[in-house]
Design a protein around this motif. Structure first.
Motif, PDB file in Angstrom:
ATOM      1  N   ALA A 208       0.913  -1.073  -0.105  1.00 15.62           N
ATOM      2  CA  ALA A 208      -0.137  -0.153  -0.129  1.00 15.62           C
ATOM      3  C   ALA A 208       0.849   1.210  -0.002  1.00 15.62           C
ATOM      4  N   THR A 209       0.346   2.391  -0.381  1.00 17.72           N
ATOM      5  CA  THR A 209       1.045   3.655  -0.317  1.00 17.72           C
ATOM      6  C   THR A 209       0.099   4.707  -0.596  1.00 17.72           C
ATOM      7  N   ILE A 210       0.294   5.749  -0.063  1.00 13.78           N
ATOM      8  CA  ILE A 210      -0.531   6.917   0.148  1.00 13.78           C
ATOM      9  C   ILE A 210      -0.072   8.157  -0.778  1.00 13.78           C
ATOM     10  N   VAL A 211      -0.783   8.685  -1.924  1.00 17.69           N
ATOM     11  CA  VAL A 211       0.049   9.783  -2.602  1.00 17.69           C
ATOM     12  C   VAL A 211      -1.229  11.028  -2.850  1.00 17.69           C
ATOM     13  N   ASP A 212      -0.548  11.897  -3.273  1.00 14.90           N
ATOM     14  CA  ASP A 212      -1.396  13.126  -3.410  1.00 14.90           C
ATOM     15  C   ASP A 212      -2.401  13.011  -4.647  1.00 14.90           C
ATOM     16  N   GLY A 213      -3.539  12.923  -4.450  1.00 14.17           N
ATOM     17  CA  GLY A 213      -4.419  12.311  -5.412  1.00 14.17           C
ATOM     18  C   GLY A 213      -4.604  13.658  -6.546  1.00 14.17           C
ATOM     19  N   GLY A 214      -4.285  14.682  -6.329  1.00 12.19           N
ATOM     20  CA  GLY A 214      -4.262  15.764  -7.151  1.00 12.19           C
ATOM     21  C   GLY A 214      -3.127  15.965  -8.145  1.00 12.19           C
ATOM     22  N   ASP A 215      -1.957  15.120  -7.842  1.00 15.57           N
ATOM     23  CA  ASP A 215      -0.724  15.224  -8.446  1.00 15.57           C
ATOM     24  C   ASP A 215      -0.733  13.875  -9.487  1.00 15.57           C
ATOM     25  N   VAL A 238      -2.530  -1.164  -3.245  1.00 15.47           N
ATOM     26  CA  VAL A 238      -3.697  -0.436  -2.822  1.00 15.47           C
ATOM     27  C   VAL A 238      -2.768   1.102  -2.915  1.00 15.47           C
ATOM     28  N   ILE A 239      -3.335   1.860  -3.889  1.00 16.52           N
ATOM     29  CA  ILE A 239      -2.810   3.333  -3.843  1.00 16.52           C
ATOM     30  C   ILE A 239      -4.028   4.168  -3.310  1.00 16.52           C
ATOM     31  N   GLU A 240      -3.801   4.793  -2.315  1.00 10.49           N
ATOM     32  CA  GLU A 240      -4.928   5.571  -1.563  1.00 10.49           C
ATOM     33  C   GLU A 240      -4.323   7.083  -2.126  1.00 10.49           C
TER      34      GLU A 240
END
Length: 302
Positions: A208-215, A238-240
């Motif tokens: 899993a990883t968390i990224v800036d969804g607007g980037d 899973v990419i949040e």
């Protein structure tokens, strides 16, 4: 895993170059054009809905960044299972402006023959599967398809993109548990406010990883890494893709300065691209109105 969303378009173009050393101008410009098209399509979709020609329209807004970034990082043979805000991914996967508009208006040129409401396009040649009306169903579909591809020995993955509301659905949890149990080479992108999707995935034993969804480039980079992992380790990631603040924000405002820094974009080119895409959309709407709906007897086709 840190809870702070990863960013690539950090404001320092040299740092962006370091994070994505292999990215080329010819890769970046189509991403920007796809985001521009999504913006223009949103405007026309909202106008058509207000005029009563569309009974249903869901704008992409800032969600287009995750849509474009995820689609662009896939191989042509991979499978894309969209949600309602993925008109830009339809184009990235090979769909034309004309096919987007034909599907919006359900004309005789619509690939699904007017049998779906707007935002529910399908593109067989691009392995872009029609949106499911049930929340999180596309996550199950992507996991199952990925398992099938693995059994066939194909070097392909399935990617599902969905909103944060899907995380609370039983279909979401059961899909991830299936992926963990059977080693599905898949990617699940969850965009929206903080949802806990990444933590749930880790608890099940997935990456899993968390990224800036607007980037758009953060999603592009994370999807590329997840695809390599899926094929090498038979592991679902899973990419949040977190989207905070204004959902109608324009994701091009993050990408444009970086393109200008690289000399790949300028105001003149912006104007030319907008004019070209706007002209195609207007012409496609006129064509869809002219050709009309599919003939009634087509309901027996297929």
């Amino acid at each position: 895993m840190t809870d702070a969303p990863v960013q690539v378009l950090v404001g320092d173009p040299e740092e962006t170059d370091r994070l994505l050393p292999e990215v080329r101008d010819r890769d970046l410009v189509p991403l920007y054009e796809a985001l521009t098209l999504a913006r223009l399509i949103d405007t026309h979709g909202e106008r058509l809905q207000q005029a009563g020609e569309l009974g249903f329209w869901v704008p992409s807004g800032v969600a287009a960044a995750a849509s474009v970034g995820a689609a662009a990082a896939l191989d042509e043979a991979d499978w894309f299972f969209p949600s309602l805000r993925d008109v830009a991914a339809f184009v990235v996967r090979g769909g034309s402006v004309e096919k987007v508009v034909a599907q919006m208006l359900g004309s005789a040129d619509d690939l699904v023959k007017g049998r779906q409401v707007a935002n529910h396009g399908s593109l067989p040649d691009g392995r872009f599967v029609s949106v499911s009306a049930s929340l999180a169903a596309q996550v199950q579909h992507a996991i199952g398809t990925s398992m099938a591809m693995r059994l066939r020995g194909a070097s392909t993955v399935g990617l599902a993109i969905t909103g944060s509301g899907s995380v609370e659905q039983a279909a979401f949890t059961s899909a991830l548990e299936t992926a963990a149990r059977h080693g599905a080479p898949a990617i699940v992108v969850v965009r929206g406010p903080e949802s806990g999707a990444a933590r749930r995935a880790e608890a099940i034993g997935l990456a899993a990883t968390i990224v800036d969804g607007g980037d758009v480039l953060a999603v592009y980079r994370a999807t590329g890494v997840a695809r390599e992992r899926a094929l090498a380790d038979h592991m679902t990631t899973v990419i949040e893709a977190r989207i905070e603040g204004d959902r109608d924000a324009d994701p091009r405002t993050l990408l444009r300065p970086y393109l200008e820094y690289r000399g790949a974009w300028d105001p003149g080119r912006e104007e030319a691209v907008v004019d070209r895409l706007e002209s195609r959309i207007v012409a496609a709407i006129a064509a869809a109105r002219s050709v009309g709906p599919p003939p009634l007897d087509s309901i027996f086709d297929d």
